[in-house]
Write a protein that holds these residues in place. Structure first.
Motif, mmCIF file in Angstrom:
data_model
loop_
_atom_site.group_PDB
_atom_site.id
_atom_site.type_symbol
_atom_site.label_atom_id
_atom_site.label_comp_id
_atom_site.label_asym_id
_atom_site.label_seq_id
_atom_site.Cartn_x
_atom_site.Cartn_y
_atom_site.Cartn_z
ATOM 1 N N THR A 1 5.354 -4.133 -4.685
ATOM 2 C CA THR A 1 5.037 -3.860 -3.286
ATOM 3 C C THR A 1 5.509 -2.500 -2.809
ATOM 4 O O THR A 1 4.740 -1.753 -2.169
ATOM 5 N N GLN A 2 6.757 -2.135 -3.100
ATOM 6 C CA GLN A 2 7.280 -0.890 -2.546
ATOM 7 C C GLN A 2 6.684 0.348 -3.212
ATOM 8 O O GLN A 2 6.288 1.298 -2.538
ATOM 9 N N PHE A 3 6.597 0.333 -4.531
ATOM 10 C CA PHE A 3 6.000 1.473 -5.232
ATOM 11 C C PHE A 3 4.523 1.598 -4.873
ATOM 12 O O PHE A 3 4.008 2.699 -4.653
ATOM 13 N N GLY A 4 3.847 0.445 -4.780
ATOM 14 C CA GLY A 4 2.426 0.465 -4.471
ATOM 15 C C GLY A 4 2.126 0.912 -3.051
ATOM 16 O O GLY A 4 1.179 1.670 -2.817
ATOM 17 N N THR A 5 2.939 0.468 -2.098
ATOM 18 C CA THR A 5 2.703 0.794 -0.690
ATOM 19 C C THR A 5 3.238 2.173 -0.333
ATOM 20 O O THR A 5 2.510 3.017 0.205
ATOM 21 N N ASN A 6 4.513 2.385 -0.623
ATOM 22 C CA ASN A 6 5.157 3.626 -0.198
ATOM 23 C C ASN A 6 4.634 4.849 -0.944
ATOM 24 O O ASN A 6 4.502 5.921 -0.352
ATOM 25 N N HIS A 7 4.347 4.684 -2.228
ATOM 26 C CA HIS A 7 3.892 5.836 -3.010
ATOM 27 C C HIS A 7 2.402 5.814 -3.334
ATOM 28 O O HIS A 7 1.652 6.704 -2.908
ATOM 29 N N LEU A 8 1.941 4.809 -4.083
ATOM 30 C CA LEU A 8 0.570 4.872 -4.602
ATOM 31 C C LEU A 8 -0.481 4.865 -3.496
ATOM 32 O O LEU A 8 -1.499 5.562 -3.601
ATOM 33 N N GLY A 9 -0.263 4.086 -2.443
ATOM 34 C CA GLY A 9 -1.221 4.089 -1.344
ATOM 35 C C GLY A 9 -1.356 5.462 -0.722
ATOM 36 O O GLY A 9 -2.463 5.967 -0.498
ATOM 37 N N HIS A 10 -0.212 6.107 -0.457
ATOM 38 C CA HIS A 10 -0.257 7.464 0.094
ATOM 39 C C HIS A 10 -0.792 8.470 -0.916
ATOM 40 O O HIS A 10 -1.488 9.429 -0.548
ATOM 41 N N PHE A 11 -0.472 8.270 -2.187
ATOM 42 C CA PHE A 11 -0.950 9.177 -3.233
ATOM 43 C C PHE A 11 -2.477 9.249 -3.231
ATOM 44 O O PHE A 11 -3.058 10.342 -3.270
ATOM 45 N N VAL A 12 -3.119 8.096 -3.153
ATOM 46 C CA VAL A 12 -4.586 8.070 -3.148
ATOM 47 C C VAL A 12 -5.142 8.602 -1.829
ATOM 48 O O VAL A 12 -6.078 9.420 -1.814
ATOM 49 N N LEU A 13 -4.579 8.169 -0.711
ATOM 50 C CA LEU A 13 -5.081 8.618 0.595
ATOM 51 C C LEU A 13 -5.002 10.130 0.727
ATOM 52 O O LEU A 13 -6.000 10.794 1.045
ATOM 53 N N VAL A 14 -3.813 10.680 0.492
ATOM 54 C CA VAL A 14 -3.606 12.111 0.713
ATOM 55 C C VAL A 14 -4.459 12.940 -0.234
ATOM 56 O O VAL A 14 -5.071 13.943 0.175
ATOM 57 N N ASN A 15 -4.538 12.550 -1.490
ATOM 58 C CA ASN A 15 -5.344 13.322 -2.427
ATOM 59 C C ASN A 15 -6.833 13.257 -2.107
ATOM 60 O O ASN A 15 -7.562 14.245 -2.290
ATOM 61 N N ARG A 16 -7.283 12.109 -1.635
ATOM 62 C CA ARG A 16 -8.704 11.995 -1.294
ATOM 63 C C ARG A 16 -9.088 12.833 -0.076
ATOM 64 O O ARG A 16 -10.234 13.287 0.016
ATOM 65 N N ILE A 17 -8.157 12.994 0.856
ATOM 66 C CA ILE A 17 -8.484 13.779 2.053
ATOM 67 C C ILE A 17 -7.924 15.201 1.977
ATOM 68 O O ILE A 17 -8.034 15.958 2.951
#
Length: 322
Positions: free
Chosen positions: A127-143
């Motif tokens: 949960t923490q690695f997926g939410t705090n890091h990976l979710g932002h990793f995909v969002l920020v890189n896509r935009i």
């Protein structure tokens, strides 16, 4: 560089006299705590702010003060749906922002979760690695193409990064026993390393990335998974660590003080000063390798090779290259 800001500075003090009209900002986790205060301060100074939230109905109720500040300060505020624990939601949010085509000057990756019981995101990540890091990793890189030249990315990390370096061999605790604070520490280290590598990749366009520690603030939803006894035990542990290191006693911050370093890094600090760095108390933190939860940044969180390795592992995990 000397400046009048420090650990007691507030969001309004940091932005005093600054006109943000014409600036556009994305803030994740805009429906609680520091996220609300960050948005309020920005719109009060004329910025156009887009808040990304998991629950739109809740956010509408929680951000009335932001809308009021926008009316008096000349800014604007709108909401988009984003669940960082679901890559389908993250990608849908990014697609919507890209389709709208409106650029951003600043992206503030503010949302996060702290020390929950073991769990997994919709995609099977811890949960923490997926939410705090990976979710932002995909969002920020896509935009990322929406970030204007000279723009900034601000990742909210924590002194909790000192609990542990990232474990790229077992990021989901599939082989090791789960510890909520170790999981939190790894995810917060990942927030710093993501800023380090994003900064390296985008600084030629004048875009700089920075990670920040907001301070210790209990009056937010981040600590919702902790009981009062757990909070008291954590405070005692931090106090003992600081005393053993001969450091100053733990200082709690208000929510307005907690948003100050984010806004200082996003708006006030010189780009070359904060790019690829970790900031706290409205300044660039010193590298501090000693153990314990205290000020400063662990060297592993700023290591460029560590950052590149995390980037590659993150791409592998989300099945997307950037």
């Amino acid at each position: 560089m000397t400046h009048p800001f420090g650990e007691t500075s507030t969001a309004d003090e940091v932005l005093g006299g600054i006109d943000l009209r014409g600036k556009r900002v994305l803030v994740t986790g805009a429906s609680a705590g520091i996220g609300i205060e960050t948005c309020r301060a920005l719109v009060a100074h004329g910025a156009e702010v887009v808040g990304a939230v998991r629950d739109l109905a809740k956010a509408e109720r929680a951000t009335q003060q932001v809308r009021a500040a926008a009316e008096t300060g000349g800014g604007s505020f709108s909401l988009v749906e984003l669940d960082l624990a679901s890559l389908a939601s993250v990608r849908a949010c990014a697609d919507g922002l890209n389709e709208a085509g409106q650029p951003f000057d600043i992206v503030i990756a503010n949302a996060g979760v702290m020390a929950p019981p073991f769990g997994q995101t919709a995609d099977g990540f811890e949960t923490q690695f997926g939410t705090n890091h990976l979710g932002h990793f995909v969002l920020v890189n896509r935009i990322a193409p929406l970030l204007r030249e000279g723009g900034r990315l601000v990742n909210l990390s924590s002194a909790g990064h000192r609990y542990g370096n990232v474990d790229l061999e077992d990021p989901n605790f599939e082989r090791g026993d789960y510890d909520p604070w170790l999981g939190y520490g790894r995810s917060k280290t990942a927030n710093v390393l993501f800023a380090v590598e994003f900064d390296r990749r985008h600084r030629d366009r004048g875009i700089r990335a920075v990670a920040v520690h907001p301070g210790v603030i209990w009056d937010t939803e981040l600590s919702r998974h902790m009981t009062q006894d757990e909070k008291e035990a954590l405070v005692a542990s931090i106090g003992a660590s600081l005393e053993a290191a001969g450091a100053s006693a733990l200082v709690y911050k208000s929510i307005p003080q907690g948003a100050a370093t984010t806004l200082w890094s996003a708006v006030v600090a010189e780009p070359s000063q904060i790019g690829g760095r970790y900031c706290e108390d409205c300044r660039v933190a010193e590298v501090q390798e000693s153990e314990g939860l205290r000020g400063g940044v662990q060297p592993y969180a700023l290591d460029p090779d560590n950052a590149k390795a995390l980037w590659a592992k993150s791409e592998e995990m989300v099945g997307e290259r950037f």
